[in-house]
Design an enzyme around this catalytic site. Structure first.
Site, PDB file in Angstrom:
ATOM      1  N   LYS A 151       0.833  -1.208   0.000  1.00  0.00           N
ATOM      2  CA  LYS A 151       0.000   0.000   0.000  1.00  0.00           C
ATOM      3  C   LYS A 151       0.869   1.260   0.000  1.00  0.00           C
ATOM      4  CE  LYS A 151      -3.861   2.404   0.465  1.00  0.00           C
ATOM      5  NZ  LYS A 151      -3.560   3.651   1.116  1.00  0.00           N
ATOM      6  N   GLU A 155       0.699   6.853  -6.666  1.00  0.00           N
ATOM      7  CA  GLU A 155      -0.413   7.810  -6.703  1.00  0.00           C
ATOM      8  C   GLU A 155       0.116   9.246  -6.672  1.00  0.00           C
ATOM      9  OE1 GLU A 155      -3.301   8.991  -3.184  1.00  0.00           O
ATOM     10  OE2 GLU A 155      -3.805   7.005  -3.959  1.00  0.00           O
TER      11      GLU A 155
END
Length: 322
Positions: free
Chosen positions: A194, A201
């Site tokens: 993550k 991102e």
């Protein structure tokens, strides 16, 4: 014979009911919607949040949700083996919750950490919980406020048996039972995955931001950013959910007049950059995206002033005054 079959059937039913009980601690934007999705999927959700209003609202919305005003009461009411999913901010708040749970849980119970935690902290938590006979899974969760309707992407770290224990709930949270979730590897690997996800991102968001800034700066073309973003959503190689969000925003406000040019970072970008340094793996795009967020906060003001002074000193270039 028939009585035996009836008892077996009843036992299977009881096991199914017990296995679909889960506690969610932390009912904010992510945790609250995850509790809703689980409840609507058929799980019985036991919830705790410091806000009594939040607990009451969820209980009024979801028949399968029950709120508690303390973690101790929640744990005492939750059927064994317990599954307790934390959706709390990483750091001190989560650490305090782990310490409290270790005094309340029984061997065989499972703790899931769904925070954006540093993966090394998750490795430590797994080891500490194992000493008490507890299981641990670290869960990187992505989906934001849209996860309630669309499902969440979930990246899991932990032992196979622990992941199997939480798998029924993960299948309810994911976009579909057979996609959108993965057992990445041992403890820490879910949060590590993550972390890198969020680093990527950062880079994607920065590229979109810079590109649209270039379009807006070409004033003589009078480009319609809302229309351009909408066109790019269909067939373009850069179409994505981020572009969908951009198009929706620019359709309503091309100038973003009500927003401040200030961008926080929640930690994962920093950790990704530090990991790239430790591993010797270059990550210039992610690194620059992180530094651009720092720049948005005025932390480079003195450096920019010094650059202006140097240009003036060696070349006589004009200096802008406040």
């Amino acid at each position: 014979m028939l009585a035996g079959r009836a008892r077996a059937s009843a036992n299977q039913h009881d096991h199914k009911e017990t296995s679909m009980n889960i506690a969610i601690i932390g009912l904010g934007k992510m945790g609250g919607n995850m509790a809703r999705r689980l409840a609507r999927g058929g799980a019985k959700v036991y919830g705790f949040d410091l806000s009594a209003e939040t607990r009451s609202k969820l209980a009024a919305e979801e028949p399968n949700f029950q709120g508690f005003d303390s973690v101790a009461k929640l744990v005492a009411s939750l059927p064994k083996p317990r599954v307790v999913w934390l959706m709390l901010p990483a750091g001190e708040i989560s650490e305090n919750s782990f310490a409290e749970l270790k005094t309340l849980l029984a061997p065989g119970d499972l703790v899931v950490d769904g925070a954006n935690a540093m993966y090394k902290d998750s490795q430590r938590h797994a080891a500490e919980l194992a000493e008490g006979g507890f299981r641990f899974v670290d869960a990187g969760v992505s989906g934001g406020v849209w996860g309630l309707a669309n499902g969440y992407t979930i990246m899991l770290g932990g032992e196979k048996e622990a992941v199997a224990q939480v798998e029924p709930f993960v299948k309810l949270l994911a976009p579909a039972p057979d996609r959108g979730w993965i057992h990445c590897g041992p403890a820490g690997s879910g949060h590590y995955t993550k972390m890198v996800h969020n680093g990527i991102e950062y880079g994607m968001m920065q590229a979109f931001a810079e590109g649209f800034a270039l379009l807006k700066a070409k004033e003589d073309f009078n480009l319609d950013l809302g229309e351009i973003s909408e066109v790019w959503r269909h067939g373009s190689v850069i179409r994505s959910w981020l572009l969908d969000l951009i198009a929706g925003t620019l359709a309503e406000d091309t100038d973003l007049a009500g927003l401040a040019a200030y961008v926080p970072d929640s930690g994962e970008g920093r950790w990704t950059v530090l990991e790239s340094i430790e591993l010797g793996v270059p990550a210039p795009v992610i690194t620059q995206a992180l530094f651009s967020r720092f720049s948005s906060r005025g932390n480079d003001d003195f450096a920019m002033k010094l650059l202006s002074m140097m240009r003036n000193a060696f070349g006589g270039h004009a200096v802008a005054k406040q």
